[in-house]
Design a protein around this motif. Structure first.
Motif, mmCIF file in Angstrom:
data_model
loop_
_atom_site.group_PDB
_atom_site.id
_atom_site.type_symbol
_atom_site.label_atom_id
_atom_site.label_comp_id
_atom_site.label_asym_id
_atom_site.label_seq_id
_atom_site.Cartn_x
_atom_site.Cartn_y
_atom_site.Cartn_z
ATOM 1 N N GLN A 61 0.854 -1.129 0.016
ATOM 2 C CA GLN A 61 -0.035 0.066 0.052
ATOM 3 C C GLN A 61 0.834 1.306 -0.051
ATOM 4 O OE1 GLN A 61 -2.487 -0.546 3.391
ATOM 5 N NE2 GLN A 61 -3.505 -2.061 2.623
ATOM 6 N N PRO A 62 0.577 2.158 -0.616
ATOM 7 C CA PRO A 62 1.514 3.433 -0.676
ATOM 8 C C PRO A 62 1.473 4.011 0.667
ATOM 9 C CG PRO A 62 -0.653 3.591 -2.148
ATOM 10 C CD PRO A 62 -0.605 2.763 -1.372
ATOM 11 N N ASN A 63 2.909 4.687 0.497
ATOM 12 C CA ASN A 63 3.513 5.047 1.986
ATOM 13 C C ASN A 63 3.271 4.369 3.153
ATOM 14 O OD1 ASN A 63 3.869 7.492 0.305
ATOM 15 N ND2 ASN A 63 1.764 8.092 0.726
ATOM 16 N N THR A 64 3.216 2.985 3.147
ATOM 17 C CA THR A 64 2.974 2.100 4.196
ATOM 18 C C THR A 64 4.492 1.286 4.238
ATOM 19 O OG1 THR A 64 0.803 1.939 3.551
ATOM 20 C CG2 THR A 64 1.825 0.083 5.192
ATOM 21 N N MET A 65 4.869 1.124 5.604
ATOM 22 C CA MET A 65 6.092 0.310 5.848
ATOM 23 C C MET A 65 5.268 -1.073 6.332
ATOM 24 S SD MET A 65 8.483 2.674 7.892
ATOM 25 C CE MET A 65 9.617 3.970 6.961
ATOM 26 N N TYR A 66 6.423 -2.207 5.995
ATOM 27 C CA TYR A 66 6.170 -3.477 6.395
ATOM 28 C C TYR A 66 7.369 -3.911 6.846
ATOM 29 C CZ TYR A 66 2.058 -3.067 3.260
ATOM 30 O OH TYR A 66 0.808 -2.410 2.680
ATOM 31 N N LEU A 67 7.114 -4.514 8.150
ATOM 32 C CA LEU A 67 7.987 -5.440 8.898
ATOM 33 C C LEU A 67 8.184 -6.725 7.787
ATOM 34 C CD1 LEU A 67 9.853 -5.634 11.277
ATOM 35 C CD2 LEU A 67 8.224 -6.992 12.420
ATOM 36 N N PHE A 68 9.435 -6.949 7.685
ATOM 37 C CA PHE A 68 9.604 -7.994 6.263
ATOM 38 C C PHE A 68 10.240 -9.065 6.700
ATOM 39 C CE2 PHE A 68 11.379 -9.257 2.258
ATOM 40 C CZ PHE A 68 10.453 -8.973 1.289
ATOM 41 N N ASN A 69 10.176 -10.509 6.850
ATOM 42 C CA ASN A 69 10.859 -11.574 7.252
ATOM 43 C C ASN A 69 11.537 -12.145 6.240
ATOM 44 O OD1 ASN A 69 11.837 -14.024 8.206
ATOM 45 N ND2 ASN A 69 9.736 -14.687 9.101
ATOM 46 N N THR A 70 12.945 -11.752 6.362
ATOM 47 C CA THR A 70 13.880 -11.934 5.098
ATOM 48 C C THR A 70 14.345 -13.549 5.311
ATOM 49 O OG1 THR A 70 15.695 -11.384 6.550
ATOM 50 C CG2 THR A 70 14.746 -9.774 5.244
ATOM 51 N N GLN A 71 13.886 -14.348 6.204
ATOM 52 C CA GLN A 71 14.118 -15.779 6.382
ATOM 53 C C GLN A 71 13.141 -16.578 5.808
ATOM 54 O OE1 GLN A 71 17.423 -16.844 7.313
ATOM 55 N NE2 GLN A 71 17.580 -14.747 6.892
ATOM 56 N N VAL A 72 12.208 -16.063 4.900
ATOM 57 C CA VAL A 72 11.206 -16.834 4.335
ATOM 58 C C VAL A 72 11.729 -16.585 2.835
ATOM 59 C CG1 VAL A 72 8.592 -17.086 3.520
ATOM 60 C CG2 VAL A 72 9.404 -16.674 5.895
ATOM 61 N N TYR A 73 11.548 -17.635 2.034
ATOM 62 C CA TYR A 73 12.132 -17.476 0.700
ATOM 63 C C TYR A 73 11.312 -16.393 0.100
ATOM 64 C CZ TYR A 73 15.411 -21.268 0.406
ATOM 65 O OH TYR A 73 16.460 -22.014 0.605
ATOM 66 N N HIS A 74 11.686 -15.618 -0.636
ATOM 67 C CA HIS A 74 11.033 -14.360 -1.266
ATOM 68 C C HIS A 74 11.706 -13.811 -2.848
ATOM 69 C CE1 HIS A 74 13.938 -12.611 1.369
ATOM 70 N NE2 HIS A 74 13.921 -11.596 0.665
ATOM 71 N N THR A 75 10.790 -13.477 -3.473
ATOM 72 C CA THR A 75 11.470 -12.889 -4.911
ATOM 73 C C THR A 75 10.528 -11.734 -5.057
ATOM 74 O OG1 THR A 75 11.542 -13.725 -7.102
ATOM 75 C CG2 THR A 75 9.579 -14.383 -5.969
ATOM 76 N N ILE A 76 11.056 -10.927 -6.305
ATOM 77 C CA ILE A 76 10.551 -9.649 -6.756
ATOM 78 C C ILE A 76 10.496 -9.777 -8.222
ATOM 79 C CG2 ILE A 76 10.697 -7.208 -7.062
ATOM 80 C CD1 ILE A 76 12.286 -7.452 -4.564
ATOM 81 N N TYR A 77 9.320 -9.733 -8.765
ATOM 82 C CA TYR A 77 9.120 -9.668 -10.296
ATOM 83 C C TYR A 77 8.919 -8.109 -10.634
ATOM 84 C CZ TYR A 77 8.732 -14.688 -9.924
ATOM 85 O OH TYR A 77 8.835 -15.970 -9.568
ATOM 86 N N ASN A 78 9.536 -7.628 -11.608
ATOM 87 C CA ASN A 78 9.285 -6.138 -11.982
ATOM 88 C C ASN A 78 8.884 -6.530 -13.454
ATOM 89 O OD1 ASN A 78 8.630 -3.675 -11.658
ATOM 90 N ND2 ASN A 78 10.826 -2.984 -12.175
ATOM 91 N N PHE A 79 7.736 -6.291 -14.050
ATOM 92 C CA PHE A 79 7.399 -6.488 -15.343
ATOM 93 C C PHE A 79 7.463 -5.427 -16.143
ATOM 94 C CE2 PHE A 79 4.792 -9.428 -12.587
ATOM 95 C CZ PHE A 79 5.132 -10.566 -12.808
ATOM 96 N N ALA A 80 6.901 -4.172 -15.631
ATOM 97 C CA ALA A 80 6.700 -2.653 -16.593
ATOM 98 C C ALA A 80 7.044 -1.675 -15.512
ATOM 99 C CB ALA A 80 5.441 -2.819 -17.035
ATOM 100 N N GLY A 81 7.748 -0.685 -16.083
ATOM 101 C CA GLY A 81 8.109 0.444 -15.362
ATOM 102 C C GLY A 81 9.098 0.194 -14.176
ATOM 103 N N ASN A 82 9.547 1.315 -13.802
ATOM 104 C CA ASN A 82 10.536 1.262 -12.659
ATOM 105 C C ASN A 82 9.917 1.107 -11.195
ATOM 106 O OD1 ASN A 82 13.171 1.598 -14.010
ATOM 107 N ND2 ASN A 82 12.362 3.631 -14.398
ATOM 108 N N ARG A 83 10.487 0.300 -10.320
ATOM 109 C CA ARG A 83 10.149 0.169 -9.127
ATOM 110 C C ARG A 83 11.007 0.607 -8.169
ATOM 111 N NH1 ARG A 83 10.645 -4.142 -5.101
ATOM 112 N NH2 ARG A 83 8.448 -4.982 -4.261
ATOM 113 N N TYR A 84 10.663 1.402 -7.254
ATOM 114 C CA TYR A 84 11.643 2.253 -6.286
ATOM 115 C C TYR A 84 11.074 1.534 -4.780
ATOM 116 C CZ TYR A 84 12.942 5.440 -9.794
ATOM 117 O OH TYR A 84 13.275 5.929 -11.157
ATOM 118 N N THR A 85 11.841 1.106 -4.066
ATOM 119 C CA THR A 85 11.812 0.343 -2.870
ATOM 120 C C THR A 85 12.616 1.076 -1.736
ATOM 121 O OG1 THR A 85 11.136 -1.460 -3.939
ATOM 122 C CG2 THR A 85 11.319 -1.672 -1.525
#
Length: 185
Positions: A134-158
């Motif tokens: 969600q916009p302008n929303t922070m998430y606590l992120f568990n980096t020890q669960v397998y995860h991936t990022i797909y970026n299909f179109a446009g730039n993604r800024y994180t």
């Protein structure tokens, strides 16, 4: 073993609008004015098979000013750095768990054309959980669960917040309990 969304990420009760807006402007400014990669985090020059010369560290003091909740979090677990990463279109960050970190905080700054996806995966069952930022929303992120990022179109800024303590000393579950005590969940 099933994949529980609550073990993957948790939305924080933080209004990060000012930080998000400033971070994108600062990213652009620092990206175009950097000298010899001084603003690039050298630990991540090749992050999970994905070249991250598009990562710019942000000054912690300004991040704290724009998002006071980060000060509260920093008082509990010292923040190592805050950075913005640009993911260009048609790129994938391979499925991985982080080597050092047990937990991080992530926020989508911009997802041009809504063309990206972050997913957590249980490798035994292939069950996935998608994080719909969600916009302008922070998430606590568990980096020890397998995860991936797909970026299909446009730039993604994180925007990403990383801690000095490693995964043995600061786990997702532990951090979630602490953040609950300071009413940021």
């Amino acid at each position: 073993m099933t994949l529980n969304v609550n073990e993957c990420f948790t939305k924080l009760a933080v209004d990060a609008t000012a930080l998000s807006e400033w971070a994108l402007v600062e990213y652009v400014k620092r990206w175009h004015t950097r000298v010899d990669g001084a603003t690039i985090n050298p630990l991540f020059s090749n992050w999970h098979g994905y070249k991250t010369d598009n990562m710019v560290n942000l000054p912690l003091d300004k991040c704290f000013e724009l998002c006071p909740e980060l000060v509260q979090i920093n008082n509990i677990a010292e923040i190592s750095y805050v950075a913005v990463m640009k993911h260009p279109p048609k790129k994938v960050v391979r499925l991985h768990i982080d080597m050092q970190e047990g937990v991080g905080i992530n926020m989508m700054v911009v997802d041009e054309h809504g063309g990206s996806m972050c997913a957590f995966v249980n490798r035994e069952t292939n069950k996935t959980e998608k994080l719909d930022y969600q916009p302008n929303t922070m998430y606590l992120f568990n980096t020890q669960v397998y995860h991936t990022i797909y970026n299909f179109a446009g730039n993604r800024y994180t925007l990403t917040v990383r801690f000095k303590l490693n995964k043995q000393l600061l786990s997702y579950r532990h951090m979630k309990k602490i953040i609950r005590k300071i009413n940021l969940l």
